[in-house]
Structure formats: C-alpha cells, structure tokens
Design an enzyme around this catalytic site. Sequence first.
Site, PDB file in Angstrom:
ATOM      1  N   GLY A  14      28.154  48.277  45.230  1.00 19.84           N
ATOM      2  CA  GLY A  14      28.573  47.063  45.923  1.00 19.84           C
ATOM      3  C   GLY A  14      27.439  46.095  46.154  1.00 19.84           C
ATOM      4  N   ASP A  15      26.224  46.479  45.817  1.00 19.01           N
ATOM      5  CA  ASP A  15      25.051  45.643  46.049  1.00 19.01           C
ATOM      6  C   ASP A  15      24.905  44.604  44.935  1.00 19.01           C
ATOM      7  OD1 ASP A  15      22.243  45.703  47.679  1.00 19.01           O
ATOM      8  OD2 ASP A  15      21.933  45.159  45.586  1.00 19.01           O
TER       9      ASP A  15
END
Length: 216
Positions: free
Chosen positions: A161-162
């Site tokens: 998700g980064d």
Amino acid sequence: MTTMAWLGEPAIQHLCRSDDDWRPVIRLAGPRPPPSAPQRSPYEALARAVIYQQLHGRAAAAITARLLALYPRQRFPQPAALLATPTEMLRSCGLSARKIETLRGIAEGRLAGIITTRAKALRCDDEALIAQWTQLRGVGRWTAEMVLMDTLARPDIMPVGDFGVREGWRLLKRLPTQPTPAALLESARPWQPYRSTAAWYLWRVVDLSRAGALPG
C-alpha cells in the site's frame, strides 16, 4: 567495503538471484541499515509512527521533542500520563486534533492489552500483530507494517500500500504506470522471505531516480 561485499548478506544474495535488476541498485544504495530503535516497545513505536505520519522528518522530530519535554521524568510518555494530559497541552506541541485522538487510542490500547509488550510481540506472527494494532482508531495497515519492519525487524514485510514501494518497482522495471497492490504482491513472491529488504531497496530506487543516479 569492496564493491561486491554486499553479496555476503543472505537477503541480498536472494534478491539478486531472483532478478538481476536488483544488482546495480544494491551496489549504489549499499547495505540496508539495522533497525533505528530496536528496543522500543510496540506502544512507543506506534505512537511515534503516528506523529511522523504525513510530516517532514524535521517537523515531526520537533513535535516529538516538544511532547517529550512535557514528561521530563519519563523516557517516553506512559499511557496513563498521556491520557491525563490536557488537549491544549498536546496541541501546543504541534499535534493535530486527529493525531491526539489516535495517540490517546494507542494509549488506551496499551492499557487494555491490545498492544502487548515487546517480549510478547516478538512471539506473535506478523498478521496477528497487524490485526491487533489496526483495531485502534487511526492505526492502519501501513503504520503497523512500518513498526514491524523497523522496530521489530521482521524480515518479510511487503507494504504494497506504500506509494514509494510501488513507485520504486515501476522505476526499476520501467513500467508505464505503478502496479496495483495486488500485482506488486504477486511480483514480490520470489523475494520471500526477505521482502522487508526488497521494500527498503525499492524506496532507495526512488531516491536514486530523484538524484539522477538510477541506472539506465
């Protein structure tokens, strides 16, 4: 360190065997450093991670210093002390209302046992800790993953998700767009059980690109 000294590390060897594109990046970025604060408790690590969210490092460090100054007899404010601190005093440190609410939730979570001691956390698997910590308001999966990687030194975390991790993979593989989290998770399978090291190098890919040093 010689130019090939990094090959002695198992994680680096594994990544290089999985994909030759890692080699020039690893040469330029050097070895991954050890955890910055390996003795911090999960409670303190989560609280610090929340303070640093969406802030420049220097600004977050200044806010943290002002917060710590409120508790001169404690290395880091203990949960009960943090909960007893008036909102106005916390706001004076530079904390937003939302971050104050999250920090109080973390303090309550520690008192309730949702956040365990470091010793107990070391005996829990990654997903169990993520499930526990993300029960707390304002603590998302990304925050939990950062604590697992940096404070608990878990070797196989892949924070898909980064933004920076996905951008690093896009740059490394010269893709037209960033991969979706699901696509990156699939691409990362060969990097197990060293995905935390892979993530660190993907962040360095972004740094190298900004500096104009990314191999062509």
